[in-house]
Design a protein around this motif. Structure first.
Motif, PDB file in Angstrom:
ATOM      1  N   ASP A 177      -6.954  -9.217  -0.485  1.00 17.82           N
ATOM      2  CA  ASP A 177      -6.544  -9.032   0.410  1.00 17.82           C
ATOM      3  C   ASP A 177      -5.479 -10.221   0.888  1.00 17.82           C
ATOM      4  O   ASP A 177      -6.021 -11.687   0.531  1.00 17.82           O
ATOM      5  CB  ASP A 177      -8.033  -9.635   1.345  1.00 17.82           C
ATOM      6  CG  ASP A 177      -7.821 -10.179   2.270  1.00 17.82           C
ATOM      7  OD1 ASP A 177      -7.130  -9.594   3.044  1.00 17.82           O
ATOM      8  OD2 ASP A 177      -8.505 -10.817   3.195  1.00 17.82           O
TER       9      ASP A 177
ATOM     10  N   SER B 275     -10.006  -2.090   0.254  1.00 16.39           N
ATOM     11  CA  SER B 275      -9.364  -3.378  -0.664  1.00 16.39           C
ATOM     12  C   SER B 275     -10.599  -3.616  -1.595  1.00 16.39           C
ATOM     13  O   SER B 275      -9.049  -3.374  -2.983  1.00 16.39           O
ATOM     14  CB  SER B 275      -9.568  -4.561  -0.054  1.00 16.39           C
ATOM     15  OG  SER B 275      -8.381  -4.481   1.422  1.00 16.39           O
TER      16      SER B 275
ATOM     17  N   PRO C  71      -3.053  -1.706   6.582  1.00 22.30           N
ATOM     18  CA  PRO C  71      -3.158  -2.379   6.248  1.00 22.30           C
ATOM     19  C   PRO C  71      -3.136  -4.056   7.242  1.00 22.30           C
ATOM     20  O   PRO C  71      -2.470  -4.220   7.778  1.00 22.30           O
ATOM     21  CB  PRO C  71      -2.999  -2.883   4.872  1.00 22.30           C
ATOM     22  CG  PRO C  71      -1.588  -1.803   4.726  1.00 22.30           C
ATOM     23  CD  PRO C  71      -2.048  -0.964   5.427  1.00 22.30           C
TER      24      PRO C  71
ATOM     25  N   LYS D 202      -7.349  -4.004  -4.491  1.00 25.29           N
ATOM     26  CA  LYS D 202      -6.340  -4.868  -3.668  1.00 25.29           C
ATOM     27  C   LYS D 202      -6.593  -6.672  -2.861  1.00 25.29           C
ATOM     28  O   LYS D 202      -7.267  -5.964  -2.923  1.00 25.29           O
ATOM     29  CB  LYS D 202      -5.713  -4.447  -2.224  1.00 25.29           C
ATOM     30  CG  LYS D 202      -5.392  -2.530  -2.690  1.00 25.29           C
ATOM     31  CD  LYS D 202      -4.127  -2.296  -2.019  1.00 25.29           C
ATOM     32  CE  LYS D 202      -3.034  -0.661  -2.689  1.00 25.29           C
ATOM     33  NZ  LYS D 202      -2.688  -1.164  -3.616  1.00 25.29           N
TER      34      LYS D 202
ATOM     35  N   TYR E  62     -10.889  -1.308   5.887  1.00 29.17           N
ATOM     36  CA  TYR E  62      -9.660  -1.733   4.990  1.00 29.17           C
ATOM     37  C   TYR E  62     -10.185  -3.028   4.263  1.00 29.17           C
ATOM     38  O   TYR E  62      -9.780  -2.916   2.961  1.00 29.17           O
ATOM     39  CB  TYR E  62      -8.900  -3.352   6.421  1.00 29.17           C
ATOM     40  CG  TYR E  62      -8.158  -4.321   5.600  1.00 29.17           C
ATOM     41  CD1 TYR E  62      -7.444  -3.454   4.612  1.00 29.17           C
ATOM     42  CD2 TYR E  62      -8.558  -5.639   5.493  1.00 29.17           C
ATOM     43  CE1 TYR E  62      -6.479  -4.509   4.517  1.00 29.17           C
ATOM     44  CE2 TYR E  62      -7.506  -6.528   4.579  1.00 29.17           C
ATOM     45  CZ  TYR E  62      -6.763  -6.175   3.716  1.00 29.17           C
ATOM     46  OH  TYR E  62      -5.604  -7.098   3.316  1.00 29.17           O
TER      47      TYR E  62
ATOM     48  N   TRP F 170       1.358  -1.210  -0.096  1.00 20.94           N
ATOM     49  CA  TRP F 170       0.442   0.367   0.040  1.00 20.94           C
ATOM     50  C   TRP F 170       1.005   1.067  -0.201  1.00 20.94           C
ATOM     51  O   TRP F 170       1.695   1.260   0.855  1.00 20.94           O
ATOM     52  CB  TRP F 170      -0.937   0.060   1.282  1.00 20.94           C
ATOM     53  CG  TRP F 170      -1.758  -0.397   1.232  1.00 20.94           C
ATOM     54  CD1 TRP F 170      -1.977  -2.416   1.361  1.00 20.94           C
ATOM     55  CD2 TRP F 170      -3.354  -0.753   1.352  1.00 20.94           C
ATOM     56  NE1 TRP F 170      -2.984  -3.503   0.995  1.00 20.94           N
ATOM     57  CE2 TRP F 170      -3.904  -1.781   1.033  1.00 20.94           C
ATOM     58  CE3 TRP F 170      -3.971   0.442   1.527  1.00 20.94           C
ATOM     59  CZ2 TRP F 170      -5.540  -1.817   0.864  1.00 20.94           C
ATOM     60  CZ3 TRP F 170      -5.385   0.427   1.643  1.00 20.94           C
ATOM     61  CH2 TRP F 170      -6.004  -1.081   1.502  1.00 20.94           C
TER      62      TRP F 170
END
Lengths: 267, 272
Positions: free
Chosen positions: A227, A220, A193, A225, A216, A57
């Motif tokens: 996980d 994401s 994160p 993103k 979070y 991140w």
């Protein structure tokens, strides 16, 4: 229901009048709110200026992560912050008064006038707008529909935790240490994160105090993103409203259970 | 009012007694002790996790290695146990309640009374450093420097404590004029935590920002002693470091004195 609506309207009227009356005080606390969030964001910026990536991140991602949490937290503070005062009311013996009035006790707590003003919420909205643009999150129909729901769900998660801690104060008069720990988990652990934590903490923040659903998992999803904390599919990020409602219902059941056994502290 | 008192020989005993009382009072709040230690452990875990993750994914900066920064953060948190206490909070409370007037009648130096009280409180919290250190050693590896650096650190920490005391005192003195200062005080706390190097070592700040924050008094509270501890400030730079800390102490102590005099006069004018 009509009575409750009337009470709630009065509650906001008193809040706003109080704020107008104590203008200097209000401005000082508003300045504090700005510095509090400003210092948190500045700290992230300083660190990520030097270390460009935290578990994949970058600062832009983290700015969005913070914005999502800030918005839910500010909404909670605007609507439900009085729930946090319950342990003090219990200790002082003031809580008993609420039990004899003909309105739901939780509603009475939430509608206890103080010096509440939606200043933090406005600040959070402004910041979230900037952070969304800055992080390059694509604004589509999903974003427009789900962000308000996620923010409300996040506020409910915080309400749920507050309610559980308050209920515990019926049995254990001093819950300050617990409140401290929960506040730290909610305010400081949500800045990063989830993947950086050890497994126990990841599970704690997902299943016990589900703060990871405040920002979070949704962040994401919107930032695309993967996980790498628990290996959830991206769609988990859209579950926040469901988790928030379920959690607050659970907490409310516990609250009712506690109320039925509440005996006061013997004032 | 102060001027009307006959001058007496200065005696230290009453102040030692004030400090003792403060220690005993603090010891009755055992619950807060548990809170401080629990909060310490959680913060340490968070700092360790974040720094470890940062060092794992990026090239390590030259100024501080990962073990050095973990030592830095742990010592900073331990220092925070005593530095983050607002020792002169009582001044602000007494001003609001008006009971400050009776303090002026006592044959003592009121600022020294607050200093003694605050130091007592701080000494009690210093005892907390021991169990906290034990917990810390389970979580992280803490480097211990040589005796010379350790002595320099202790001295620097002491001057830093005095600087912190003056900043708190000045803030509490503003209550002579404004009465309500909680928000202002919290603002300064948040700013000084960040700009004093308690959370992030100042040497990791972007260069332009670093140049600015190093000239602020907050650096004298945390950054200087900590950088001495981890060895970033070497023995040949000790004198310069102490000098800048002492400069801030003298300047802030001067401002404290002026504010106290002006404030005390105001109390007399208003009649307390």
């Amino acid at each position: 229901m009509r009575v409750a609506a009337g009470v709630y309207r009065q509650y906001w009227r008193i809040n706003i009048l109080t704020t107008l009356e104590y203008r200097e005080n209000f401005l000082m606390w508003f300045a504090f709110t700005i510095v509090y969030h400003g210092a948190a964001i500045a700290a992230l910026w300083i660190v990520l200026e030097r270390f460009p990536s935290l578990n994949g991140w970058n600062f832009r991602d983290m700015a969005f992560l913070y914005g999502l949490w800030m918005l839910a937290h500010a909404l909670h503070n605007t609507l439900f912050s009085a729930v946090g005062d319950v342990p003090e009311h219990v200790r002082e013996g003031e809580f008993d008064r609420i039990l004899v009035r003909p309105l739901d006790s939780l509603f009475q707590i939430i509608a206890t006038p103080g010096q509440v003003f939606p200043d933090e919420l406005m600040l959070a909205l402004a910041y979230f707008g900037v952070a969304t643009w800055y992080s390059g999150v694509h604004i589509d129909a999903m974003f427009v529909i789900f962000v308000p729901l996620i923010v409300f769900g996040g506020a409910l998660i915080e309400l749920g935790i507050g309610l559980i801690v308050s209920t515990l104060s019926f049995w254990f008069v001093r819950v300050d240490a617990l409140i401290w720990i929960v506040v730290q988990l909610e305010q400081e652990f949500t800045r990063y994160p989830l993947g950086i934590y050890s497994r126990g903490v990841r599970l704690l923040l997902t299943f016990v105090c589900p703060f990871a659903f405040m920002n979070y998992f949704p962040a994401s999803y919107f930032l695309h993103k993967p996980d790498n904390a628990l290996g959830f599919p991206p769609i988990a990020g859209l579950l926040t409203p469901v988790i928030g409602c379920a959690f607050v219902i659970l907490a409310y059941v516990f609250w009712r259970f506690g109320l039925n056994r509440y005996q006061g502290v013997g004032h | 009012m102060i001027g009307t008192l006959p001058r007496r020989r200065f005696r230290i005993e009453p102040y030692v007694e004030f400090a003792k009382r403060a220690i005993m009072r603090e010891a009755t709040y055992r619950f807060d002790v548990f809170t401080s230690i629990a909060s310490f452990a959680i913060r340490l875990y968070l700092l360790k996790t974040v720094w470890t993750a940062l060092y794992a994914h990026n090239p390590a900066p030259q100024e501080l290695s990962l073990p050095a920064i973990l030592t830095y953060s742990t010592v900073a948190l331990l220092m925070g146990l005593v530095m983050d206490i607002d020792q002169t909070r009582a001044l602000h409370e007494r001003l609001r309640e008006g009971s400050i007037a009776t303090d002026f009648m006592k044959p003592i130096s009121v600022p020294l009374y607050f200093f003694a009280e605050g130091t007592g409180e701080v000494l009690f919290h210093a005892v907390l450093m021991l169990p906290s250190l034990v917990i810390a050693l389970f979580l992280v590896h803490v480097d211990v420097p040589g005796p010379a650096a350790l002595a320099a650190f202790a001295l620097s920490f002491l001057i830093g404590y005095l600087v912190g005391f003056c900043i708190n005192f000045i803030l509490n003195c503003t209550a002579f004029w404004t009465l309500e200062i909680s928000a202002g005080q919290m603002i300064v706390t948040w700013v000084s935590d960040l700009l004093g190097g308690e959370l992030i070592p100042l040497v990791l700040f972007p260069p332009a920002l670093q140049a600015v924050v190093e000239t602020l008094p907050f650096a004298a509270m945390f950054s200087t002693p900590l950088l001495i501890y981890v060895g970033t400030i070497g023995p040949d730079e000790y004198l310069r470091a102490f000098a800048s800390q002492v400069f801030w102490f003298v300047l802030l102590a001067g401002i404290s004195t002026l504010m106290w005099r002006a404030g005390a006069k105001r109390v007399v004018v208003q009649g307390g």
